[in-house]
Design a protein around this motif. Structure first.
Motif, mmCIF file in Angstrom:
data_model
loop_
_atom_site.group_PDB
_atom_site.id
_atom_site.type_symbol
_atom_site.label_atom_id
_atom_site.label_comp_id
_atom_site.label_asym_id
_atom_site.label_seq_id
_atom_site.Cartn_x
_atom_site.Cartn_y
_atom_site.Cartn_z
ATOM 1 N N GLU A 15 63.487 -81.142 -29.910
ATOM 2 C CA GLU A 15 62.801 -81.322 -31.141
ATOM 3 C C GLU A 15 61.959 -82.419 -30.851
ATOM 4 O O GLU A 15 61.158 -82.940 -31.740
ATOM 5 N N GLY A 16 62.130 -83.204 -29.781
ATOM 6 C CA GLY A 16 61.184 -84.630 -29.718
ATOM 7 C C GLY A 16 62.079 -85.824 -30.445
ATOM 8 O O GLY A 16 61.114 -86.789 -30.606
ATOM 9 N N LYS A 17 63.307 -85.738 -30.660
ATOM 10 C CA LYS A 17 63.774 -86.889 -31.407
ATOM 11 C C LYS A 17 63.891 -87.845 -30.269
ATOM 12 O O LYS A 17 64.056 -87.591 -29.097
ATOM 13 N N PHE A 69 44.343 -101.470 -16.335
ATOM 14 C CA PHE A 69 43.634 -102.976 -16.310
ATOM 15 C C PHE A 69 42.102 -102.354 -16.290
ATOM 16 O O PHE A 69 41.415 -103.408 -16.747
ATOM 17 N N GLU A 70 41.812 -101.511 -15.855
ATOM 18 C CA GLU A 70 40.162 -101.101 -15.936
ATOM 19 C C GLU A 70 39.803 -101.052 -17.530
ATOM 20 O O GLU A 70 38.686 -101.755 -17.668
ATOM 21 N N ARG A 71 40.319 -100.418 -18.459
ATOM 22 C CA ARG A 71 40.000 -100.219 -19.524
ATOM 23 C C ARG A 71 40.794 -101.093 -20.721
ATOM 24 O O ARG A 71 40.487 -100.862 -21.930
ATOM 25 N N SER A 72 41.520 -101.863 -20.244
ATOM 26 C CA SER A 72 42.121 -102.673 -20.885
ATOM 27 C C SER A 72 42.924 -101.985 -22.203
ATOM 28 O O SER A 72 42.556 -102.303 -23.402
ATOM 29 N N LEU A 73 43.933 -101.370 -21.620
ATOM 30 C CA LEU A 73 44.899 -100.688 -22.751
ATOM 31 C C LEU A 73 46.143 -100.347 -22.083
ATOM 32 O O LEU A 73 46.340 -100.333 -20.787
ATOM 33 N N ILE A 74 46.892 -99.899 -23.023
ATOM 34 C CA ILE A 74 48.249 -99.609 -22.590
ATOM 35 C C ILE A 74 48.538 -98.366 -23.114
ATOM 36 O O ILE A 74 48.234 -97.984 -24.303
ATOM 37 N N ILE A 75 49.526 -97.325 -22.517
ATOM 38 C CA ILE A 75 49.839 -95.981 -22.676
ATOM 39 C C ILE A 75 51.004 -96.108 -23.163
ATOM 40 O O ILE A 75 52.090 -96.343 -22.445
ATOM 41 N N ALA A 77 58.146 -88.461 -29.969
ATOM 42 C CA ALA A 77 57.947 -88.068 -28.431
ATOM 43 C C ALA A 77 56.233 -87.873 -28.303
ATOM 44 O O ALA A 77 56.037 -87.079 -27.661
ATOM 45 N N LYS A 78 55.680 -88.835 -29.169
ATOM 46 C CA LYS A 78 53.998 -88.473 -28.920
ATOM 47 C C LYS A 78 53.499 -89.817 -28.174
ATOM 48 O O LYS A 78 53.951 -90.860 -28.585
ATOM 49 N N ASP A 79 52.826 -89.540 -27.125
ATOM 50 C CA ASP A 79 52.055 -90.585 -26.491
ATOM 51 C C ASP A 79 50.983 -91.165 -27.190
ATOM 52 O O ASP A 79 50.306 -90.444 -28.085
ATOM 53 N N SER A 134 52.753 -90.354 -37.621
ATOM 54 C CA SER A 134 52.367 -89.104 -37.771
ATOM 55 C C SER A 134 51.784 -88.745 -38.843
ATOM 56 O O SER A 134 50.937 -88.006 -39.358
ATOM 57 N N ASN A 135 52.296 -89.599 -40.127
ATOM 58 C CA ASN A 135 51.630 -89.223 -41.574
ATOM 59 C C ASN A 135 51.035 -90.690 -42.056
ATOM 60 O O ASN A 135 51.630 -91.593 -41.639
ATOM 61 N N LEU A 136 49.904 -90.493 -42.591
ATOM 62 C CA LEU A 136 49.279 -91.517 -43.196
ATOM 63 C C LEU A 136 50.075 -92.325 -44.387
ATOM 64 O O LEU A 136 49.980 -93.383 -44.252
#
Length: 282
Positions: free
Chosen positions: A18-20, A146-152, A159-161, A250-252
Motif C-alpha cells: 500500500e506504500g506505507k 550536482f548539475e541541476r542543484s537538486l536532491i531526489i 512512497a512518493k519520490d 499529497s493533500n493541499l
C-alpha cells in the motif's frame, strides 16, 4: 503463536504494497498484534472494548487515534470493510506546528562549529530542504544532482519520490562534506565512527539537535526545522502549492495548516504594534 506471526507477516506485506512507510508498518503491526493477543475479533464492538481498555491504561486521544487507524487498516486487509467504517477515531484537537524564528535558526547554526561539516549539513538539509528525518537518513550520494542543484527524495511518506531544489551554498556544503569522507558507503550522510561508516540513524540526528539546541538555549527537533522551512517560505510569499510539492504532501489541506501559523504570526505582530490603539488614544 506461529499462526499469529504469519498473520502479522502477511499484514505487513499488505501495508508495504500500500506504500506505507516503515515506521507506519511497525506501529500498525504492533497494535494489531496487541489486539489479536488480547483476543480481539473482526468486529467494531470488539475493537471499541479494546480501545476502552487502552483508555483506562492512560492512552491519550492522539495515541488512540493511531490504534484506530491500525485496526481499521487491519479490518480492511481481512475484507471487513463495513466493520472498519464503523470505527471512528476520537477527536484530537489540532495544534499549530511549532516553528523557529529566523533568528533562532541563525543562532543554532552559529553554535555548530564550522569544522563539524557533517553536523552543519544535517541541520541545513532539515531546514533548507524541509526533509523529514527518515528522508534525510535515507538520502544516497546518487540522489544528489550536482548539475541541476537538486536532491531526489525517494520513497517519502506515501512512497512518493519528489525533487527538491537546493541553493548553491548547500550544494557546496555537500561537496565539502563528501571530500572529508574516505569510505565507500552509498549513503550521503553517515555515522561519525572511525571504525566504520554506518548509515545515519534518526537517533543521532535527534541527539545532535538537542546538543546544539541546548548550547543555543533553544528547543529544536527535526520536525520543528521542517515546520520552520514551510512557515518561512510562506512568509516570504512562496505559493502554497509550491510548498506542498517541496514538502511532499499529497493533500493541499495538510500544507494549509501553515497558513494558520503565518496568520498567527502576523496577528501577534499587529498586536505588538498597537496601531489602532495608538490612534484612538490620541
Amino acid at each position: 503463536m506461529e499462526a499469529l506471526n504469519e498473520i502479522i507477516e502477511e499484514y505487513e506485506t499488505y501495508l508495504d504494497l500500500e506504500g506505507k512507510s516503515p515506521n507506519t508498518i511497525r506501529m500498525y503491526s504492533y497494535y494489531v498484534r496487541r489486539y489479536l493477543e488480547w483476543g480481539g475479533e473482526l468486529k467494531a464492538r470488539s475493537a471499541l472494548r479494546f480501545l476502552a481498555k487502552l483508555r483506562r491504561e492512560g492512552y491519550s486521544n492522539k495515541s488512540l487515534n493511531l490504534v484506530v487507524q491500525a485496526l481499521r487498516s487491519y479490518f480492511r486487509f481481512e475484507g471487513y470493510d463495513e466493520e472498519a467504517e464503523k470505527l471512528r477515531p476520537p477527536k484530537v484537537p489540532k495544534s499549530l506546528p511549532k516553528s523557529l524564528t529566523r533568528e533562532e535558526v541563525r543562532k543554532i547554526l552559529s553554535v555548530i562549529p564550522p569544522t563539524r561539516k557533517r553536523d552543519r549539513l544535517i541541520f541545513l538539509l532539515l531546514y533548507g530542504a524541509g526533509l523529514r528525518v527518515s528522508e534525510l537518513c535515507n538520502l544516497k550520494k546518487s540522489d544528489v544532482d550536482f548539475e541541476r542543484s537538486l536532491i531526489i527524495v525517494r520513497g517519502g511518506k506515501g512512497a512518493k519520490d519528489r525533487v527538491v531544489p537546493i541553493p548553491a551554498f548547500l550544494l557546496e556544503g555537500i561537496k565539502t562534506y563528501l571530500e572529508t569522507r574516505d569510505d565507500d558507503s552509498e549513503y550521503l550522510i553517515v555515522e561519525d565512527r572511525r571504525e566504520r561508516k554506518d548509515k545515519l540513524s534518526p537517533k543521532t540526528v535527534w541527539y545532535l539537535l538537542k546538543k546544539y539546541g541546548d548550547k543555543a538555549g533553544i528547543r529544536v527537533t527535526p520536525h520543528m526545522l521542517r515546520h520552520s522551512f514551510a512557515t518561512h517560505m510562506l512568509e516570504n510569499g512562496v505559493d502554497i502549492r509550491a510548498i506542498q510539492e517541496l514538502l511532499g504532501h499529497s493533500n493541499l489541506s495538510t500544507t494549509q495548516i501553515y497558513t494558520k501559523v503565518t496568520v498567527e504570526h502576523l496577528r501577534k505582530a499587529q498586536e505588538k504594534a498597537r496601531l489602532i490603539e495608538g490612534l484612538i488614544g490620541k
